[in-house]
Scaffold this active site. Structure first.
Site, PDB file in Angstrom:
ATOM      1  N   ASP A   1       0.817  -1.213   0.000  1.00 19.19           N
ATOM      2  CA  ASP A   1       0.000   0.000   0.000  1.00 19.19           C
ATOM      3  C   ASP A   1       0.856   1.271   0.000  1.00 19.19           C
ATOM      4  O   ASP A   1       0.383   2.354   0.321  1.00 19.19           O
ATOM      5  CB  ASP A   1      -0.956  -0.009   1.205  1.00 19.19           C
ATOM      6  CG  ASP A   1      -0.215  -0.110   2.513  1.00 19.19           C
ATOM      7  OD1 ASP A   1       1.018  -0.362   2.483  1.00 19.19           O
ATOM      8  OD2 ASP A   1      -0.844   0.056   3.569  1.00 19.19           O
TER       9      ASP A   1
ATOM     10  N   HIS B   1      20.965   0.850 -20.081  1.00 15.18           N
ATOM     11  CA  HIS B   1      20.178   1.316 -18.938  1.00 15.18           C
ATOM     12  C   HIS B   1      20.619   0.646 -17.643  1.00 15.18           C
ATOM     13  O   HIS B   1      19.796   0.215 -16.831  1.00 15.18           O
ATOM     14  CB  HIS B   1      18.678   1.093 -19.192  1.00 15.18           C
ATOM     15  CG  HIS B   1      18.141   1.984 -20.260  1.00 15.18           C
ATOM     16  ND1 HIS B   1      16.947   1.772 -20.895  1.00 15.18           N
ATOM     17  CD2 HIS B   1      18.652   3.110 -20.822  1.00 15.18           C
ATOM     18  CE1 HIS B   1      16.751   2.720 -21.802  1.00 15.18           C
ATOM     19  NE2 HIS B   1      17.780   3.543 -21.771  1.00 15.18           N
TER      20      HIS B   1
ATOM     21  N   ASP C   1      25.179   8.864 -16.726  1.00 13.53           N
ATOM     22  CA  ASP C   1      24.039   9.438 -17.445  1.00 13.53           C
ATOM     23  C   ASP C   1      23.037   9.832 -16.371  1.00 13.53           C
ATOM     24  O   ASP C   1      22.356   8.974 -15.805  1.00 13.53           O
ATOM     25  CB  ASP C   1      23.468   8.393 -18.414  1.00 13.53           C
ATOM     26  CG  ASP C   1      22.334   8.943 -19.275  1.00 13.53           C
ATOM     27  OD1 ASP C   1      21.815  10.027 -18.954  1.00 13.53           O
ATOM     28  OD2 ASP C   1      21.962   8.270 -20.254  1.00 13.53           O
TER      29      ASP C   1
ATOM     30  N   ASP D   1      19.314  16.115 -19.120  1.00  8.18           N
ATOM     31  CA  ASP D   1      19.716  14.744 -19.454  1.00  8.18           C
ATOM     32  C   ASP D   1      21.152  14.806 -19.984  1.00  8.18           C
ATOM     33  O   ASP D   1      21.362  15.191 -21.128  1.00  8.18           O
ATOM     34  CB  ASP D   1      18.736  14.206 -20.518  1.00  8.18           C
ATOM     35  CG  ASP D   1      19.003  12.761 -20.909  1.00  8.18           C
ATOM     36  OD1 ASP D   1      19.912  12.140 -20.346  1.00  8.18           O
ATOM     37  OD2 ASP D   1      18.288  12.271 -21.805  1.00  8.18           O
TER      38      ASP D   1
ATOM     39  N   HIS E   1      21.485   2.649 -30.458  1.00 13.13           N
ATOM     40  CA  HIS E   1      20.366   3.545 -30.126  1.00 13.13           C
ATOM     41  C   HIS E   1      20.376   4.773 -31.032  1.00 13.13           C
ATOM     42  O   HIS E   1      21.314   4.996 -31.791  1.00 13.13           O
ATOM     43  CB  HIS E   1      20.406   3.930 -28.638  1.00 13.13           C
ATOM     44  CG  HIS E   1      21.667   4.631 -28.196  1.00 13.13           C
ATOM     45  ND1 HIS E   1      21.874   5.970 -28.399  1.00 13.13           N
ATOM     46  CD2 HIS E   1      22.763   4.166 -27.546  1.00 13.13           C
ATOM     47  CE1 HIS E   1      23.046   6.308 -27.871  1.00 13.13           C
ATOM     48  NE2 HIS E   1      23.614   5.234 -27.360  1.00 13.13           N
TER      49      HIS E   1
ATOM     50  N   HIS F   1      16.579  12.690 -28.778  1.00 13.56           N
ATOM     51  CA  HIS F   1      15.146  12.708 -28.486  1.00 13.56           C
ATOM     52  C   HIS F   1      14.792  14.112 -28.027  1.00 13.56           C
ATOM     53  O   HIS F   1      15.663  14.864 -27.572  1.00 13.56           O
ATOM     54  CB  HIS F   1      14.769  11.654 -27.418  1.00 13.56           C
ATOM     55  CG  HIS F   1      15.570  11.741 -26.147  1.00 13.56           C
ATOM     56  ND1 HIS F   1      15.281  12.633 -25.141  1.00 13.56           N
ATOM     57  CD2 HIS F   1      16.659  11.057 -25.727  1.00 13.56           C
ATOM     58  CE1 HIS F   1      16.156  12.470 -24.143  1.00 13.56           C
ATOM     59  NE2 HIS F   1      17.014  11.533 -24.484  1.00 13.56           N
TER      60      HIS F   1
ATOM     61  N   HIS G   1      11.931  11.835 -22.408  1.00 14.23           N
ATOM     62  CA  HIS G   1      11.731  11.529 -23.821  1.00 14.23           C
ATOM     63  C   HIS G   1      10.461  12.281 -24.189  1.00 14.23           C
ATOM     64  O   HIS G   1       9.352  11.766 -24.090  1.00 14.23           O
ATOM     65  CB  HIS G   1      11.591  10.020 -24.044  1.00 14.23           C
ATOM     66  CG  HIS G   1      12.865   9.282 -23.751  1.00 14.23           C
ATOM     67  ND1 HIS G   1      12.957   7.919 -23.664  1.00 14.23           N
ATOM     68  CD2 HIS G   1      14.128   9.741 -23.512  1.00 14.23           C
ATOM     69  CE1 HIS G   1      14.211   7.575 -23.380  1.00 14.23           C
ATOM     70  NE2 HIS G   1      14.932   8.661 -23.284  1.00 14.23           N
TER      71      HIS G   1
ATOM     72  N   GLU H   1      23.386  12.517 -28.335  1.00 14.72           N
ATOM     73  CA  GLU H   1      24.021  11.538 -27.459  1.00 14.72           C
ATOM     74  C   GLU H   1      24.557  10.297 -28.169  1.00 14.72           C
ATOM     75  O   GLU H   1      24.118   9.184 -27.909  1.00 14.72           O
ATOM     76  CB  GLU H   1      23.046  11.119 -26.351  1.00 14.72           C
ATOM     77  CG  GLU H   1      21.652  10.711 -26.831  1.00 14.72           C
ATOM     78  CD  GLU H   1      20.752  10.267 -25.669  1.00 14.72           C
ATOM     79  OE1 GLU H   1      21.163   9.402 -24.893  1.00 14.72           O
ATOM     80  OE2 GLU H   1      19.645  10.814 -25.553  1.00 14.72           O
TER      81      GLU H   1
ATOM     82  N   TYR I   1      29.769   1.150 -28.035  1.00 17.15           N
ATOM     83  CA  TYR I   1      29.720   0.116 -26.996  1.00 17.15           C
ATOM     84  C   TYR I   1      30.290  -1.164 -27.597  1.00 17.15           C
ATOM     85  O   TYR I   1      29.664  -1.756 -28.483  1.00 17.15           O
ATOM     86  CB  TYR I   1      28.272  -0.101 -26.529  1.00 17.15           C
ATOM     87  CG  TYR I   1      27.557   1.205 -26.269  1.00 17.15           C
ATOM     88  CD1 TYR I   1      27.617   1.817 -25.013  1.00 17.15           C
ATOM     89  CD2 TYR I   1      26.860   1.865 -27.290  1.00 17.15           C
ATOM     90  CE1 TYR I   1      26.993   3.036 -24.788  1.00 17.15           C
ATOM     91  CE2 TYR I   1      26.240   3.081 -27.072  1.00 17.15           C
ATOM     92  CZ  TYR I   1      26.310   3.663 -25.817  1.00 17.15           C
ATOM     93  OH  TYR I   1      25.695   4.873 -25.605  1.00 17.15           O
TER      94      TYR I   1
ATOM     95  N   ARG J   1      29.538   7.091 -23.984  1.00 16.08           N
ATOM     96  CA  ARG J   1      28.452   7.936 -24.514  1.00 16.08           C
ATOM     97  C   ARG J   1      28.719   9.358 -24.046  1.00 16.08           C
ATOM     98  O   ARG J   1      29.205   9.568 -22.925  1.00 16.08           O
ATOM     99  CB  ARG J   1      27.078   7.451 -24.017  1.00 16.08           C
ATOM    100  CG  ARG J   1      25.917   8.315 -24.478  1.00 16.08           C
ATOM    101  CD  ARG J   1      24.538   7.635 -24.352  1.00 16.08           C
ATOM    102  NE  ARG J   1      24.117   7.368 -22.982  1.00 16.08           N
ATOM    103  CZ  ARG J   1      24.140   6.174 -22.408  1.00 16.08           C
ATOM    104  NH1 ARG J   1      24.573   5.122 -23.078  1.00 16.08           N
ATOM    105  NH2 ARG J   1      23.740   6.014 -21.157  1.00 16.08           N
TER     106      ARG J   1
ATOM    107  N   GLU K   1      26.565  13.036 -23.967  1.00 17.41           N
ATOM    108  CA  GLU K   1      25.205  13.555 -24.214  1.00 17.41           C
ATOM    109  C   GLU K   1      25.050  14.990 -23.712  1.00 17.41           C
ATOM    110  O   GLU K   1      25.368  15.285 -22.563  1.00 17.41           O
ATOM    111  CB  GLU K   1      24.180  12.664 -23.485  1.00 17.41           C
ATOM    112  CG  GLU K   1      22.754  13.188 -23.576  1.00 17.41           C
ATOM    113  CD  GLU K   1      21.724  12.239 -22.954  1.00 17.41           C
ATOM    114  OE1 GLU K   1      22.082  11.472 -22.045  1.00 17.41           O
ATOM    115  OE2 GLU K   1      20.561  12.282 -23.392  1.00 17.41           O
TER     116      GLU K   1
HETATM  117  N1  GLY Z   1      18.905   8.868 -19.873  1.00 17.09           N
HETATM  118  C1  GLY Z   1      17.957   8.553 -20.838  1.00 17.09           C
HETATM  119  C2  GLY Z   1      18.378   8.962 -22.166  1.00 17.09           C
HETATM  120  O1  GLY Z   1      19.484   9.402 -22.342  1.00 17.09           O
HETATM  121  O2  GLY Z   1      17.623   8.943 -23.088  1.00 17.09           O
HETATM  122 MN    MN Z   2      18.877  11.142 -23.479  1.00 19.82          MN
HETATM  123 MN    MN Z   3      20.692  10.317 -20.875  1.00 16.95          MN
END
Ligand code: GLY
Ligand code: MN
Ligand code: MN
Length: 436
Positions: free
Chosen positions: A34, A238, A255, A266, A345, A349, A356, A380, A384, A408, A410
């Site tokens: 709960d 992730h 990240d 982000d 990827h 975005h 996103h 970004e 990898y 990465r 970003e």
């Molecule tokens: N951290 C999520 C992305 O970079 O899209």
């Molecule tokens: Mn991102």
């Molecule tokens: Mn990110």
């Protein structure tokens, strides 16, 4: 801000003519048994109202003589408020949030029909709340059945997303200020993280310091689960366990972004745990950095959203060919997606109230989304070199010296009238800046 919420409602109402738009607050989500997650309002609902309580419905009925904006909210209840906090109640829904009329949420079924009977359409986004979808469909069905008696009523349901999401795509000055603050807090957190990272420390220690800064600077908290991934963990896009002890000679990929006033940043940076890159790490890092810089250079009004990704893919593929990780002709390698085992990827975005964020990325296959001032997107790219990646048969095996490296970089980029502005430029990314 109330003026801006009203302007947004007016803008939406101008577009729906004789329709009635219905927005539902986000449902409460259970964490376990709960215990509930911290409540976070639905972004469309918040964008139009600034109202952050659960159990609410907003109705926009531009054709209604008196009640063009109606809020259904939780009524004041002293006993319940002692347990779960302040409720604004019916009166303040009108006084503070500018509703022409407000009702307790339990009167929704009784009061809603009067705002639908003269509408030609219902504007509603069929969402994850199935029970509420059924409520709206039930009203629609009853009004269709009784249509012959009145000769008025909705004869279609249209998605609100197509209208409101194109509005959300272009940020106002007020939104931009919140985005800048979300970025500023994340910049401070990333810089601090780089300072305190050292061999022997645990990923969660760095996560804790980042998220501490998010809160002490007045942020709502992480914009998404923070990724603090050392060594081979960086090859899991992730990775959020953040449990490993970091070793000298590895990279750390962070990240992490901050939510501030409902808006998000982000940022990703990758840097050596012990202060110095190995030659292989540095070589791959420089390729990703070059890909990111060239992709960011594409962010200009008039260019397509897609050109940002295409540019990153080309630079990354060229780099992989130069190292012998890929072999072949660049155009063909790109066409055949040969880079995908190393870059799986997308490059960008939209970013805003949602991490996103909403808004389309293309208008059908042949009609690209063209970048316009006021849009904010991430850039970004990454590489990898995932252990055990099965390569295409016509590719040689990746030499072990590259394997296990994940990188990465970003940033959050605003499209300006003359080009772009990198909102997150305050976190260093040049090789000599991230080496210590
Ligand atoms: N951290 C999520 C992305 O970079 O899209
Ligand atoms: Mn991102
Ligand atoms: Mn990110």
């Amino acid at each position: 801000m109330q003026i801006e919420y009203r302007q947004r409602r007016e803008q939406l109402m101008a577009k729906i003519g004789n329709g009635t738009a219905i927005f539902r607050s986000a449902p409460m989500a259970v964490m376990h048994n709960d215990v509930e997650y911290v409540y976070r309002q639905d972004s469309d609902f918040f964008y139009l109202t600034g109202f952050n309580e659960p159990q609410a419905v907003a109705v926009l009925a531009p054709h209604h003589a008196e009640h063009r904006f109606v809020l259904f909210v939780q009524p004041k209840d002293r006993e319940k408020e002692v347990w779960s906090g302040y409720r604004c109640g019916i009166d303040a829904a009108k006084e503070i949030y500018g509703a022409d009329e407000a009702y307790p949420i339990h009167e929704l079924d009784e009061k809603l029909p009067q705002y639908l009977e003269k509408a030609d359409r219902i504007y509603y986004h069929l969402g994850r709340d199935r029970a509420f979808n059924d409520t709206i469909l039930g009203h629609y069905q009853r009004l269709l059945q009784t249509y012959p008696k009145r000769g008025t009523g909705p004869v279609a349901i249209e998605d609100t997303g197509t209208i409101i999401h194109s509005m959300r795509l272009i940020k106002s000055q007020a939104e931009l200020e919140l985005m800048r603050q979300a970025a500023a807090i994340a910049i401070e957190a990333h810089n601090h993280a780089q300072e305190i990272t050292a061999p022997g420390r645990y990923e969660y220690e760095i996560q804790a310091e980042i998220e501490r800064i998010f809160r002490v600077r007045g942020g709502m908290g992480p914009a998404y689960p923070s990724i603090v991934a050392s060594g081979v963990n960086a090859c899991v896009l992730h990775y959020i366990e953040n449990e490993r002890q970091m070793q000298d000679g590895e990279l750390l990929l962070i990240d992490a972004g901050c939510a501030y006033g409902y808006y998000n940043s982000d940022i990703t940076r990758t840097f050596p745990v012990g202060g110095k890159f190995t030659p292989e790490q540095k070589t791959l890092y420089e390729i990703v950095l070059e890909a990111q810089k060239q992709a960011i250079a594409q962010v200009q009004p008039g260019n397509s959203f897609k050109s940002v990704h295409d540019t990153a893919v080309r630079v990354l593929t060229e780099g992989l060919v130069e190292l012998g990780i890929l072999q072949g002709e660049i155009d063909k390698l790109i066409e055949e997606d040969k880079y995908k085992p190393y870059y799986m990827h997308r490059t960008s975005h939209w970013l805003g109230l949602d991490v996103h964020d909403v808004g389309v990325y293309q208008h059908g296959e042949d009609k690209p989304q063209i970048l316009q001032p006021g849009q904010i997107l991430t850039v970004e790219p990454g590489l990898y070199i995932v252990p055990d990646t099965k390569l295409a048969e016509d590719q040689p095996e990746t030499h072990p010296r590259w394997v296990g490296i994940g990188i990465r970089i970003e940033d959050d980029v605003l499209v300006t009238p003359n080009g772009h502005e990198v909102l997150t430029a305050g976190v260093p990314k040049e090789v000599d800046e991230v080496e210590r």
